[in-house]
Design an enzyme around this catalytic site. Sequence first.
Site, PDB file in Angstrom:
ATOM      1  N   LYS B  79       0.859  -1.196   0.000  1.00 26.58           N
ATOM      2  CA  LYS B  79       0.000   0.000   0.000  1.00 26.58           C
ATOM      3  C   LYS B  79       0.894   1.244   0.000  1.00 26.58           C
ATOM      4  O   LYS B  79       1.887   1.300   0.737  1.00 26.58           O
ATOM      5  CB  LYS B  79      -0.904  -0.019   1.235  1.00 26.58           C
ATOM      6  CG  LYS B  79      -1.916   1.126   1.285  1.00 26.58           C
ATOM      7  CD  LYS B  79      -2.818   0.994   2.525  1.00 26.58           C
ATOM      8  CE  LYS B  79      -3.850   2.100   2.596  1.00 26.58           C
ATOM      9  NZ  LYS B  79      -4.734   1.981   3.777  1.00 26.58           N
ATOM     10  N   SER B 154      -9.670   1.828   3.001  1.00 27.15           N
ATOM     11  CA  SER B 154      -8.865   2.635   2.116  1.00 27.15           C
ATOM     12  C   SER B 154      -7.790   1.844   1.379  1.00 27.15           C
ATOM     13  O   SER B 154      -7.180   2.365   0.448  1.00 27.15           O
ATOM     14  CB  SER B 154      -8.190   3.742   2.932  1.00 27.15           C
ATOM     15  OG  SER B 154      -7.273   3.181   3.855  1.00 27.15           O
ATOM     16  N   SER B 178      -9.798  -0.518   7.340  1.00 26.37           N
ATOM     17  CA  SER B 178      -9.261  -0.382   5.976  1.00 26.37           C
ATOM     18  C   SER B 178      -8.503  -1.585   5.438  1.00 26.37           C
ATOM     19  O   SER B 178      -8.080  -1.576   4.285  1.00 26.37           O
ATOM     20  CB  SER B 178      -8.376   0.856   5.880  1.00 26.37           C
ATOM     21  OG  SER B 178      -9.169   2.005   5.908  1.00 26.37           O
TER      22      SER B 178
END
Lengths: 94, 488
Positions: B79, B154, B178
């Site tokens: 990420k 997210s 998330s």
Amino acid sequence: MAISKKEVRHVAWLARLDLTDSEVEKFTEQLDVILEHAGKISELDVAHVPSTSHAIPLKNVLRDDKVGVCLTPEEALSNAPKKEGQAFVVPRIV
Amino acid sequence: MELYQMTIHELSEKLAVKEVSAKEIAESVFARIDSVEDKVKSYLTLTRDIAMEQAERVDKKIANGEKVGPLAGIPTAIKDVMCTKGVRTTSGSKILDNFIPVYTATAVQNLLNEGIVMTGKTNMDEFAMGSSTENSGFFTTRNPWDLERVPGGSSGGSAAAVAAEEAIFSLGSDTGGSIRQPAALCGIVGMKPTYGLVSRYGLIAFASSLDQIGPFTKDVTDCALVLNYLVGHDSMDSTSVTIDKPDYTKSLINNLKGVKIGVPKELMTEGIDSDVKKAVENALEILSKNGAIVAETSLPHLEYGLSAYYIIAPAEASSNLARFDGVRYGYRVPDPEDLMDMYMRTRSEGFGDEVKRRIMLGTYALSAGYYEAYYGKAQKVRTLISRDFSRAFEEFDVLVSPTSPTTAFKIGERVADPLQMYLSDICTIPVNLAGLPGISVPCGIVNGLPVGLQIIGKALGEEMLLRVAYSFEQSFEWSEKPRLETRD
């Protein structure tokens, strides 16, 4: 109303955000709905409840005062939008 | 079966007996990326050259007879909220569009030390604020199961990359759900470890008392394998806990005899889609058949979790994001008139709407006159929620709920209504407030979209979490996969 346009403008200034009039309009409406929902916690009597600021108890973490490895000035400045020598350059303040 | 379709443990076995090379695995994954990435859009940055060098290093080690661990040669997506030395790291924000870190986050470094092959940095909601990856400063990632729907957020890019088989596993970060929520919406396994178990050094902070790094994997065995190398004390993170690290793969036991599972009634009622609820009830039957004792429980303050979270998280965010001022890194507005003009315009042009919204929420909640009514009170509500969990864990070993109240929603459906969007994380948020571990595993399909089962554990109870998740996985028929090839 939980929050007014005047308060949104003030909060934006405190947060160093420059909002257009239409943004003020939009954010006031949205923040009002969110704050109204957040205000649900006022239903609870928490007068005698201690705060939790962290999920795990924090303690001071100390280490020996020894020189270690750190970033070089070149590394520290490598992402600077504007630099000169070993300094970050910003607009004149005075 | 193609190499990119396999799990870590399958590939690791093939590498060990020299049936395949790390280079062949990397080539297979990059061929897959070439074929589906334009539809899914998981990645912000691809690191193909770095990946091929890393793969060659692993192959050399194996050829020299050196011992390598199970993660060596495994294509991994990271990420874009985790710093990677020399590789652009944006946190999904225009304000960090040109940021090249000079160091690597500890969690990523721990995996690099084990020989992972980094495929790239994945798309995300800006500064990890969002539940759909629509708040990315760059583009929206698509759900591989239905390209018109969100992958969740997210960490949507990391979840979609694994679901679309563009990485064998990936790392995400979880502040209010998330990792677990996008794992549920993309039909894969996602785990948020106990707060403090994985170092946050090098993770670009959103809400420091809630953020935690964790893995997305194709199955529970892979999750345990990755956890073995993610966990560890780090002197660079003052909240890093010190424990005798177990071998998490020893928790993969298909037997739940005597395990007590509580089902919080507050997470099985209002707002939960009836089909999602049915899938979770079916999962509970499977867990019972495997020997678990399942009973309803109550966490009475859970209904205040969302309210407390949307005061605490923005308050911490408003403080953490004060550092983005155009001085030391990131975007700076051209030709500012003075310092204040530089701050105001840099932040206004650099941040997207959701970030501005949360900074203002946080600034408001921390401001004089409102501090006690909002922030002070929210921190006390956090105590009540933690106490609810503690009481439940006196009776139960784990708690179980849906991960997300609905399956993946349509892109654009909730964008104009932030509160509706915030409700997407209603089942996961309380877990972060209490710092507990949680895992999401696929437990069904509703209208062609996956449903996630959330299992919540005691603090540092990852072993029990993995045992329950593994046992469920072994008994649940899950052969569904997104069919990207048949779509335009």
